[in-house]
Design an enzyme around this catalytic site. Structure first.
Site, mmCIF file in Angstrom:
data_model
loop_
_atom_site.group_PDB
_atom_site.id
_atom_site.type_symbol
_atom_site.label_atom_id
_atom_site.label_comp_id
_atom_site.label_asym_id
_atom_site.label_seq_id
_atom_site.Cartn_x
_atom_site.Cartn_y
_atom_site.Cartn_z
ATOM 1 N N THR A 1 0.162 3.384 -6.403
ATOM 2 C CA THR A 1 0.827 3.855 -5.195
ATOM 3 C C THR A 1 0.106 5.116 -4.740
ATOM 4 O O THR A 1 -0.947 5.473 -5.273
ATOM 5 C CB THR A 1 2.323 4.128 -5.472
ATOM 6 N N VAL B 1 0.869 -1.173 0.000
ATOM 7 C CA VAL B 1 0.000 0.000 0.000
ATOM 8 C C VAL B 1 0.903 1.219 0.000
ATOM 9 O O VAL B 1 2.033 1.169 0.498
ATOM 10 C CB VAL B 1 -0.982 0.001 1.202
ATOM 11 N N CYS B 2 0.402 2.279 -0.588
ATOM 12 C CA CYS B 2 1.131 3.544 -0.653
ATOM 13 C C CYS B 2 2.495 3.298 -1.306
ATOM 14 O O CYS B 2 2.604 2.533 -2.249
ATOM 15 C CB CYS B 2 1.223 4.142 0.753
ATOM 16 N N THR B 3 3.543 3.905 -0.800
ATOM 17 C CA THR B 3 4.852 3.788 -1.433
ATOM 18 C C THR B 3 5.567 2.483 -1.116
ATOM 19 O O THR B 3 6.712 2.295 -1.533
ATOM 20 C CB THR B 3 5.746 4.987 -1.065
ATOM 21 N N GLY C 1 -3.362 2.316 -3.199
ATOM 22 C CA GLY C 1 -3.026 3.736 -3.282
ATOM 23 C C GLY C 1 -2.550 4.299 -1.958
ATOM 24 O O GLY C 1 -1.837 3.645 -1.201
#
Length: 193
Positions: free
Chosen positions: A122, A102-104, A152
């Protein structure tokens, strides 16, 4: 199903906890009560971007032993992409049934080579950082391309957990978990390849 939650200094804890809270509810269902998980890192404690510290229960376990590997994001990912020993450790998960970020955290999957010829997502502010690692950056909240599932930004971690839960449990069980979490929102903008 044996799950590794990967943590590191500079993590965003909501990325981790949003996913962890949902996934660990699998222990309450007959179909998934045998699932196990470990909180893993290269050291015995990790500290987030703001100074909160938590203890780790598995220090540098062999990631080849896990069926699912989850990597959250945070500003620590920017430097870790170039940390050879960390990325070598992540590469041990190459045969995992599910590689999830998730995310970066997707930057770390990318640095390990897991996003080659894959579509991924991302945090919206990091699309440009992800682009060199994957076939296409998809502007969506959840993207599944084969065994790789990317989410994301930060709050997406809850929806990502629910998405993964639905791979193992019925829609009714998922709705029960959402009610237990007092989470009234529906997952949106999911793409599967």
């Amino acid at each position: 199903m044996k799950i590794a939650f990967i943590l590191f200094d500079g993590v965003t804890f909501l990325d981790f906890v949003g996913f962890y809270d949902g996934i660990t509810r699998l222990k309450y269902f007959e179909e998934t009560k045998a699932f196990t998980w470990d909180i893993c890192a290269l050291q015995d404690e990790v500290t987030d971007e703001l100074g909160m510290t938590i203890k780790i229960n598995k220090i540098k376990p062999a990631l080849a032993d896990y069926d699912m590997v989850f990597i959250p994001g945070g500003f620590g990912t920017r430097a870790l992409r170039y940390d050879e020993s960390f990325i070598a450790w992540i590469k041990e998960a190459k045969d995992a049934q599910y590689l999830i970020s998730v995310c970066t955290g997707s930057l770390l999957l990318g640095a390990a080579g897991f996003l080659e010829n894959k579509k991924a997502t991302t945090h919206p502010y990091a699309y440009d950082l992800l682009a060199p690692y994957c076939q296409e950056v998809v502007h969506a909240r959840i993207v599944r391309d084969g065994s790789v599932i990317t989410g994301g930004g930060v709050a997406t971690s809850i929806d990502l957990a629910l998405y993964v839960i639905r791979l193992f449990l019925s829609e009714q069980d998922l709705q029960n978990i959402k009610k237990q979490m007092d989470y009234p929102y529906d997952m949106q903008n999911m793409v599967t390849y």
